[in-house]
Motif scaffolding. Structure first.
Motif, PDB file in Angstrom:
ATOM      1  N   SER A 113     -40.383  10.148 -36.067  1.00 12.73           N
ATOM      2  CA  SER A 113     -39.809  10.910 -34.966  1.00 12.73           C
ATOM      3  C   SER A 113     -39.830  10.036 -33.720  1.00 12.73           C
ATOM      4  N   SER A 114     -39.000  10.409 -32.760  1.00 10.09           N
ATOM      5  CA  SER A 114     -38.966   9.638 -31.524  1.00 10.09           C
ATOM      6  C   SER A 114     -39.604  10.427 -30.393  1.00 10.09           C
ATOM      7  N   VAL A 115     -40.027   9.708 -29.370  1.00 15.83           N
ATOM      8  CA  VAL A 115     -40.636  10.306 -28.184  1.00 15.83           C
ATOM      9  C   VAL A 115     -39.725  10.000 -27.001  1.00 15.83           C
ATOM     10  N   ASP A 116     -39.274  11.055 -26.314  1.00 11.50           N
ATOM     11  CA  ASP A 116     -38.449  10.900 -25.111  1.00 11.50           C
ATOM     12  C   ASP A 116     -39.336  11.107 -23.884  1.00 11.50           C
ATOM     13  N   LEU A 117     -38.999  10.425 -22.776  1.00 13.65           N
ATOM     14  CA  LEU A 117     -39.798  10.551 -21.557  1.00 13.65           C
ATOM     15  C   LEU A 117     -38.902  10.444 -20.334  1.00 13.65           C
ATOM     16  N   ASN A 118     -38.954  11.462 -19.484  1.00 11.25           N
ATOM     17  CA  ASN A 118     -38.205  11.459 -18.228  1.00 11.25           C
ATOM     18  C   ASN A 118     -36.742  11.068 -18.411  1.00 11.25           C
ATOM     19  N   GLY A 119     -36.095  11.624 -19.395  1.00 15.52           N
ATOM     20  CA  GLY A 119     -34.685  11.356 -19.641  1.00 15.52           C
ATOM     21  C   GLY A 119     -34.412  10.065 -20.381  1.00 15.52           C
ATOM     22  N   VAL A 120     -35.439   9.282 -20.670  1.00 16.19           N
ATOM     23  CA  VAL A 120     -35.257   8.047 -21.437  1.00 16.19           C
ATOM     24  C   VAL A 120     -35.340   8.409 -22.924  1.00 16.19           C
ATOM     25  N   ARG A 121     -34.227   8.194 -23.594  1.00 15.16           N
ATOM     26  CA  ARG A 121     -34.179   8.540 -25.010  1.00 15.16           C
ATOM     27  C   ARG A 121     -34.903   7.487 -25.834  1.00 15.16           C
ATOM     28  N   MET A 122     -35.746   7.934 -26.685  1.00 18.78           N
ATOM     29  CA  MET A 122     -36.515   7.118 -27.619  1.00 18.78           C
ATOM     30  C   MET A 122     -37.287   6.008 -26.923  1.00 18.78           C
ATOM     31  N   MET A 123     -38.238   6.390 -26.096  1.00 17.07           N
ATOM     32  CA  MET A 123     -39.099   5.401 -25.445  1.00 17.07           C
ATOM     33  C   MET A 123     -40.236   4.972 -26.358  1.00 17.07           C
ATOM     34  N   GLY A 124     -40.394   5.691 -27.477  1.00 13.55           N
ATOM     35  CA  GLY A 124     -41.426   5.333 -28.447  1.00 13.55           C
ATOM     36  C   GLY A 124     -41.169   6.011 -29.775  1.00 13.55           C
ATOM     37  N   LEU A 125     -41.864   5.571 -30.797  1.00 14.58           N
ATOM     38  CA  LEU A 125     -41.715   6.139 -32.144  1.00 14.58           C
ATOM     39  C   LEU A 125     -43.048   6.634 -32.663  1.00 14.58           C
ATOM     40  N   ASN A 126     -43.007   7.676 -33.456  1.00 14.81           N
ATOM     41  CA  ASN A 126     -44.175   8.160 -34.197  1.00 14.81           C
ATOM     42  C   ASN A 126     -43.930   7.922 -35.671  1.00 14.81           C
ATOM     43  N   ASN A 127     -44.940   7.529 -36.388  1.00 15.12           N
ATOM     44  CA  ASN A 127     -44.867   7.423 -37.838  1.00 15.12           C
ATOM     45  C   ASN A 127     -45.994   8.288 -38.376  1.00 15.12           C
TER      46      ASN A 127
END
Length: 72
Positions: free
Chosen positions: A16-30
């Protein structure tokens, strides 16, 4: 490190991806429920890491049945 346990069941990765303050996919979860590698191999590798880095902590996640056992 992945979660260790026996029997090995349901090893499908869930990304899954992590969004932050309108930034799409600033990080990933595995997220994996449990490793698909044999327990003895994982335990050997954990031991080797601890020997190489004796002053560092090793954190291991286990997925096993809880059993109370007496140690003789």
């Amino acid at each position: 490190m992945e979660t260790l346990g026996e029997p090995i069941v349901n090893v499908t990765s869930r990304y899954s991806s992590v969004d932050l303050n309108g930034v799409r996919m600033m990080g990933l979860n595995n997220i994996e429920l449990i490793t698909d590698r044999p327990l003895d191999i994982n335990l050997r590798e954990i031991s080797e890491v601890k020997k190489r880095y004796p002053r560092h902590s090793v954190i291991v996640s286990l997925m096993v049945k809880s059993r109370r056992q007496a140690v003789a």
